[in-house]
Design an enzyme around this catalytic site. Structure first.
Site, PDB file in Angstrom:
ATOM      1  NE  ARG A 181      -3.723  -2.237  -0.083  1.00 57.07           N
ATOM      2  CZ  ARG A 181      -3.368  -3.304  -0.824  1.00 57.07           C
ATOM      3  NH1 ARG A 181      -2.309  -3.283  -1.602  1.00 57.07           N
ATOM      4  NH2 ARG A 181      -4.081  -4.389  -0.821  1.00 57.07           N
ATOM      5  CB  SER A 230      -8.129  -0.516   4.620  1.00 55.04           C
ATOM      6  OG  SER A 230      -8.753  -1.640   4.058  1.00 55.04           O
ATOM      7  CD  GLU A 304      -4.574   0.959   3.240  1.00 54.74           C
ATOM      8  OE1 GLU A 304      -4.359  -0.048   3.941  1.00 54.74           O
ATOM      9  OE2 GLU A 304      -5.220   0.925   2.174  1.00 54.74           O
TER      10      GLU A 304
HETATM   11  C1  LIG Z   1     -15.345   1.414  -0.205  1.00 55.54           C
HETATM   12  C2  LIG Z   1     -13.855   1.472  -0.422  1.00 55.54           C
HETATM   13  C3  LIG Z   1     -13.160   0.308  -0.697  1.00 55.54           C
HETATM   14  C4  LIG Z   1     -11.766   0.334  -0.903  1.00 55.54           C
HETATM   15  N1  LIG Z   1     -11.116  -0.836  -1.182  1.00 55.54           N
HETATM   16  C5  LIG Z   1      -9.785  -0.815  -1.432  1.00 55.54           C
HETATM   17  C6  LIG Z   1      -9.074  -2.028  -1.766  1.00 55.54           C
HETATM   18  O1  LIG Z   1      -9.631  -3.107  -1.844  1.00 55.54           O
HETATM   19  N2  LIG Z   1      -7.752  -1.936  -2.005  1.00 55.54           N
HETATM   20  C7  LIG Z   1      -7.065  -0.759  -1.932  1.00 55.54           C
HETATM   21  O2  LIG Z   1      -5.868  -0.737  -2.179  1.00 55.54           O
HETATM   22  N3  LIG Z   1      -7.705   0.395  -1.607  1.00 55.54           N
HETATM   23  C8  LIG Z   1      -9.033   0.389  -1.356  1.00 55.54           C
HETATM   24  N4  LIG Z   1      -9.673   1.549  -1.033  1.00 55.54           N
HETATM   25  C9  LIG Z   1      -8.903   2.797  -0.879  1.00 55.54           C
HETATM   26  C10 LIG Z   1      -8.748   3.639  -2.143  1.00 55.54           C
HETATM   27  O3  LIG Z   1      -9.804   3.399  -3.061  1.00 55.54           O
HETATM   28  C11 LIG Z   1      -7.403   3.392  -2.831  1.00 55.54           C
HETATM   29  O4  LIG Z   1      -6.321   3.693  -1.985  1.00 55.54           O
HETATM   30  C12 LIG Z   1      -7.261   4.228  -4.104  1.00 55.54           C
HETATM   31  O5  LIG Z   1      -6.126   3.796  -4.820  1.00 55.54           O
HETATM   32  C13 LIG Z   1      -7.140   5.717  -3.830  1.00 55.54           C
HETATM   33  O6  LIG Z   1      -7.268   6.389  -5.070  1.00 55.54           O
HETATM   34  P1  LIG Z   1      -7.870   7.858  -5.142  1.00 55.54           P
HETATM   35  O7  LIG Z   1      -7.820   8.284  -6.552  1.00 55.54           O
HETATM   36  O8  LIG Z   1      -9.188   7.918  -4.468  1.00 55.54           O
HETATM   37  O9  LIG Z   1      -6.773   8.644  -4.305  1.00 55.54           O
HETATM   38  P2  LIG Z   1      -7.019   9.790  -3.227  1.00 55.54           P
HETATM   39  O10 LIG Z   1      -7.788   9.215  -2.076  1.00 55.54           O
HETATM   40  O11 LIG Z   1      -7.534  11.012  -3.872  1.00 55.54           O
HETATM   41  O12 LIG Z   1      -5.512  10.051  -2.747  1.00 55.54           O
HETATM   42  C14 LIG Z   1      -4.793   9.048  -2.067  1.00 55.54           C
HETATM   43  C15 LIG Z   1      -3.306   9.428  -2.092  1.00 55.54           C
HETATM   44  O13 LIG Z   1      -2.860   9.360  -3.437  1.00 55.54           O
HETATM   45  C16 LIG Z   1      -2.318  10.635  -3.833  1.00 55.54           C
HETATM   46  N5  LIG Z   1      -2.674  10.841  -5.249  1.00 55.54           N
HETATM   47  C17 LIG Z   1      -3.912  10.841  -5.815  1.00 55.54           C
HETATM   48  N6  LIG Z   1      -3.813  11.043  -7.138  1.00 55.54           N
HETATM   49  C18 LIG Z   1      -2.489  11.173  -7.421  1.00 55.54           C
HETATM   50  C19 LIG Z   1      -1.733  11.402  -8.607  1.00 55.54           C
HETATM   51  N7  LIG Z   1      -2.306  11.533  -9.813  1.00 55.54           N
HETATM   52  N8  LIG Z   1      -0.390  11.478  -8.509  1.00 55.54           N
HETATM   53  C20 LIG Z   1       0.223  11.346  -7.294  1.00 55.54           C
HETATM   54  N9  LIG Z   1      -0.419  11.141  -6.131  1.00 55.54           N
HETATM   55  C21 LIG Z   1      -1.765  11.042  -6.202  1.00 55.54           C
HETATM   56  C22 LIG Z   1      -2.959  11.669  -2.897  1.00 55.54           C
HETATM   57  O14 LIG Z   1      -2.138  12.802  -2.760  1.00 55.54           O
HETATM   58  C23 LIG Z   1      -3.043  10.866  -1.613  1.00 55.54           C
HETATM   59  O15 LIG Z   1      -1.798  10.863  -0.962  1.00 55.54           O
HETATM   60  C24 LIG Z   1     -11.068   1.561  -0.818  1.00 55.54           C
HETATM   61  C25 LIG Z   1     -11.771   2.745  -0.550  1.00 55.54           C
HETATM   62  C26 LIG Z   1     -13.156   2.711  -0.351  1.00 55.54           C
HETATM   63  C27 LIG Z   1     -13.878   3.987  -0.066  1.00 55.54           C
END
Ligand SMILES: Cc1cc2nc3c(=O)[nH]c(=O)nc-3n(C[C@H](O)[C@H](O)[C@H](O)COP(=O)(O)OP(=O)(O)OC[C@H]3O[C@@H](n4cnc5c(N)ncnc54)[C@H](O)[C@@H]3O)c2cc1C
Length: 316
Positions: A181, A230, A304
């Site tokens: 992660r 998570s 996380e």
């Molecule tokens: C219902 C639910 C279920 C989930 N299940 C999982 C799962 O099974 N597995 C899992 O790994 N995660 C899971 N997640 C967490 C989440 O979806 C992941 O971590 C996802 O990859 C985050 O992506 P995001 O675009 O929403 O990032 P954000 O939440 O917007 O940002 C997360 C981090 O990434 C950085 N970031 C975002 N975009 C960029 C970019 N373009 N360049 C550089 N940095 C960037 C941000 O600065 C921040 O530090 C879940 C979340 C929810 C709500």
């Protein structure tokens, strides 16, 4: 404006935006864009038109100013006081998907689920795990998102990034130093595109696996709630054989509440906003959980979810 000496913070930001083609807004509300539906505004929100536009803005932005990329905000708590400096959100100019014989080249704003569906239609297996992750590709690379035994590290060929000083680079998988992660993305760098590998297979079989993944999630996670995924990383195996949710459950915290923030009854490593929780409620509940788990099992849980920005009332 761009020829003015950048003497004040505002001048510095305006200098960076001069010549940019994307949209700029001041004091832009962010809470409604996040999965938790909490958090204060971005001091400046920049939605670049494309990667060159982003690179140009970053090359002009003074290195002392904070800047951060946000994706689908499915893994963040944005604090109630909001985010200082510049928040970058990539949208239309970062949403292309090109299907190749053994993989897809995808923009950072593409949703993981959309990429999984395109891969399925193209008969490319291996990306099904993305179907249940509600983030964007940028966030997935940054967080090394994963599920059901696969993660971004296991399928990524390369990612194109824009560094904090505005250089565009293509990094191979090894250079991204993925771990559980997390990635070793250079400080302040933003992902703009990535290539993900797939293996030719029957589209119908892939679609079935996607349906199974979605059904399994519905059963085990509060996927329709205001949540952030998570909350805590699972401990390293040498620290504890138990997963974060088990440690939280065994400490008696399932369903625990603080205001409208609650530990999900369905999956106790998920926090949920029942309606009117603040970021402060959610973060305080998370800290409460950490303390209770340490008291009960001696294990320290690590967040996380990224907690970003200022608490309400603290000066910029
Ligand atoms: C219902 C639910 C279920 C989930 N299940 C999982 C799962 O099974 N597995 C899992 O790994 N995660 C899971 N997640 C967490 C989440 O979806 C992941 O971590 C996802 O990859 C985050 O992506 P995001 O675009 O929403 O990032 P954000 O939440 O917007 O940002 C997360 C981090 O990434 C950085 N970031 C975002 N975009 C960029 C970019 N373009 N360049 C550089 N940095 C960037 C941000 O600065 C921040 O530090 C879940 C979340 C929810 C709500």
């Amino acid at each position: 404006m761009s020829s003015l000496p950048a003497t004040t913070l505002e001048d510095m930001v305006r200098h960076a935006f001069a010549g940019a083609r994307g949209r700029v807004s001041a004091q832009a509300p962010l809470g409604a864009r996040t999965w938790f539906r909490v958090g204060g505004p971005a001091e400046w929100l920049f939605q670049p038109s494309d990667a060159e536009d982003l690179a140009g803005m970053l090359s002009r932005l003074s290195p002392e100013l904070p800047v951060i990329a946000l994706g689908a905000c499915s893994n963040v708590i944005i604090r109630d006081g909001g985010l200082d400096g510049v928040v970058v959100r990539m949208a239309r100019g970062f949403a292309d998907i090109a299907v190749e014989a053994d993989g897809l080249v995808v923009g950072s704003a593409c949703l993981d689920a959309t990429v999984a569906e395109h891969a399925a239609q193209a008969g490319l297996a291996g990306l099904e795990f993305l179907a249940g992750i509600p983030g964007s590709i940028g966030g997935a690379v940054r967080m090394n998102a994963g599920a059901y035994g696969a993660d971004i590290a296991s399928v990524l060929d390369w990612a194109e990034i824009v560094t904090r000083d505005g250089n565009m680079l293509r990094l191979g998988n090894a250079a991204l130093r993925f771990g559980y992660r997390r990635s070793g993305l250079p400080e302040g760098a933003m992902v703009v595109r990535a290539r993900l590998r797939g293996t030719p297979a029957s589209p119908a079989d892939i679609a079935r696996r996607i349906a199974d993944i979605r059904a399994a999630r519905e059963l085990s996670q509060p996927v329709r709630a205001r949540t952030g995924g998570s909350t805590f990383r699972n401990p390293d195996p040498e620290v504890s054989a138990r997963k974060a949710w088990e440690l939280i459950d065994q400490a008696g915290c399932r369903g625990l509440r603080r205001g409208d923030a609650q530990v999900s009854e369905k999956h106790c490593n998920f926090l949920i906003n029942l309606g009117h929780a603040t970021a402060q409620d959610l973060e305080a509940l998370g800290e409460d959980l950490r303390q209770r788990v340490t008291q009960h099992s001696g294990v320290s849980l690590h967040w996380e979810i990224k907690r970003l920005g200022r608490t309400q009332g603290t000066p910029a």
